[in-house]
Design an enzyme around this catalytic site. Structure first.
Site, PDB file in Angstrom:
ATOM      1  N   HIS A   1      43.849 -10.962 -23.882  1.00 24.03           N
ATOM      2  CA  HIS A   1      43.305  -9.584 -23.976  1.00 24.03           C
ATOM      3  C   HIS A   1      44.227  -8.673 -23.015  1.00 24.03           C
ATOM      4  O   HIS A   1      44.299  -7.381 -23.312  1.00 24.03           O
ATOM      5  CB  HIS A   1      42.088  -9.651 -23.416  1.00 24.03           C
ATOM      6  CG  HIS A   1      41.068 -10.004 -24.351  1.00 24.03           C
ATOM      7  ND1 HIS A   1      40.726 -11.142 -24.831  1.00 24.03           N
ATOM      8  CD2 HIS A   1      40.197  -9.019 -25.278  1.00 24.03           C
ATOM      9  CE1 HIS A   1      39.876 -11.228 -25.885  1.00 24.03           C
ATOM     10  NE2 HIS A   1      39.453  -9.639 -25.969  1.00 24.03           N
ATOM     11  N   GLY A   2      44.926  -9.122 -22.109  1.00 20.15           N
ATOM     12  CA  GLY A   2      45.693  -8.494 -21.007  1.00 20.15           C
ATOM     13  C   GLY A   2      46.436  -8.944 -20.026  1.00 20.15           C
ATOM     14  O   GLY A   2      45.818 -10.160 -19.667  1.00 20.15           O
TER      15      GLY A   2
END
Length: 447
Positions: free
Chosen positions: A295-296
């Protein structure tokens, strides 16, 4: 036309990376053709490994190079050395999603799930199909294989009207609910955590909790609606996740296509449920830490993945039994756990997340603590509406029943007129809001 529209869409959003993107797709296509041309399993495995390394390497470089260099520079500075300098790597739009789909296609061909496409244009359309390229849903090849070459079964006026309605529903969820909540959530999260009282901190976390749901599910609705108007049937991506009675159930309802991908391409290859309990718990935690990292590229995303992985393990140990005893009341603690997790997800850094979480704990008021901010009646109305929609379990069933009806039947004139009226009203409201507001973030575009 669909391929030209997809190429134009990507060029408009990231022209600098179009050649790189097309080159990676072409290399993947050739490797898969070579894999299919040989019957020797060891050769097929070599082509599979090359394809995986190329795709994962491309994702690693563009998405994670800055993260590792930042941390290496910080570590070097800690021991007295000069910080590293480098030219920041720019993240191409949609790289996470189209990398997953290239990996899915390659692995499924290797496993014999489907035969490879003979046409490069068809393969390119599968990867680049613009409604789902930026933020999903993650569409597996076998789910739309027949539709890449023949969409006549879905090319009807009823299907296009249903797709338009679904698109407008998603647009309304995004701009009329998510944006209103997000604008106020940003104000609270931008405030120094030490000056937030617990009520204000919880308000910001809850506002973001509903914002991310209506933003992401709204985009999924728009993608599914656009796909339907073009003759494609994409899989559902959400199923009222905030009525979940456990974190295990939450992940069966939230970003469904990602959860299935993680299960089939990470969790099961690691051994799935067939291993001893201690190994199973390690596998669960590993998968969700990787999910957070996907996600990041930041420590707070890794912490978010580890946090959910921990609760999945606790579910298997004892929490599921407690949830069964509580019945519907277990929705409340599950929702609270989810809200706390979203703080880790929303914060700009792990340090800010921890400071914000401390602000959510009741404590003695100080002169520096701010009162609960007074927002507009619009904010409180939208917050109540968001909660009502999110917690009414009948809503998604009714929505899917209405839209699913179109797959096998036709609208009557009365149904078409009613649906067209609702669509027009929601579209007018959404467009009016967009025209009058400069706040219009798409949360999942950065992943």
């Amino acid at each position: 036309m669909a391929l030209l529209a997809s190429l134009g869409f990507y060029a408009w959003g990231g022209l600098n990376f179009l050649a790189l993107f097309l080159g990676s797709v072409l290399i993947n296509f050739v490797l898969i053709r070579f894999m299919d041309a040989t019957s020797e399993r060891w050769k097929q495995r070599i082509f599979l490994i090359i394809s995986i390394l190329l795709n994962v390497g491309m994702l690693f470089y563009f998405k994670y190079a800055n993260f590792f260099l930042d941390n290496a520079s910080a570590l070097r500075s800690y021991f007295g050395g000069p910080p590293l300098t480098w030219e920041k790597v720019v993240l191409p739009i949609g790289i996470s999603f189209f990398t997953f789909e290239k990996l899915t296609y390659t692995i499924d061909v290797y496993r014999g799930v489907n035969k490879p496409l003979k046409s490069f244009a068809d393969f390119l359309l599968y990867i680049m199909l613009f409604p789902k390229m930026i933020a999903g849903p993650i569409v597996r090849f076998h789910e739309i294989a027949g539709q890449l070459t023949d969409r006549t079964a879905f090319d009807t006026v009823d299907q296009k009207l249903a797709g338009l309605f679904r698109f407008v529903i998603g647009l309304a969820k995004k701009v009329l609910i998510a944006n209103v909540l997000g604008e106020q959530a940003d104000i609270i999260f931008a405030t120094t955590p030490a000056s937030l009282g617990p009520a204000t901190a919880w308000l910001g976390a809850v506002a973001y909790t509903f914002q991310i749901y209506f933003d992401f599910s709204g985009y999924s609705d728009m993608a599914i609606g656009l796909g339907r108007m073009m003759g494609f049937q994409f899989p559902e991506n959400f199923n009222n996740p905030y009525i979940s009675r456990s974190i295990t159930e939450f992940w069966q309802r939230w970003h469904i296509t990602l959860g299935r991908w993680m299960r089939d391409y990470l969790y099961i290859p690691l051994g799935g449920n067939r291993v001893k309990p201690s190994r199973l718990y390690i596998n669960l935690w590993t998968v969700f830490i990787l999910s957070g990292f996907w996600h990041g590229a930041a420590w707070n995303f890794i912490a978010w993945g580890a946090y959910h992985g921990l609760f999945l393990i606790l579910d298997r140990l004892f929490l599921l039994r407690i949830s069964q005893r509580l019945g519907a009341l277990s929705i409340i603690p599950t929702f609270i756990v989810t809200v706390i997790g979203w703080v880790l997800f929303r914060a700009e850094s792990l340090a800010q997340a921890l400071a914000y979480l401390r602000a959510m704990v009741p404590q003695a008021p100080t002169a520096a603590t701010l009162p609960v901010p007074y927002f507009t009646p619009e904010f409180w109305t939208i917050l109540a509406l968001a909660a009502a929609i999110a917690f009414v379990a009948a809503w998604p069933r009714a929505e899917r029943a209405e839209l699913g009806l179109l797959a096998t039947s036709h609208f009557s004139f009365r149904q078409a007129a009613g649906l067209s009226t609702v669509t027009a009203v929601l579209l007018l409201l959404a467009v009016s809001y967009v025209a009058g507001s400069s706040f219009n973030p798409f949360i999942y575009f950065r992943f």
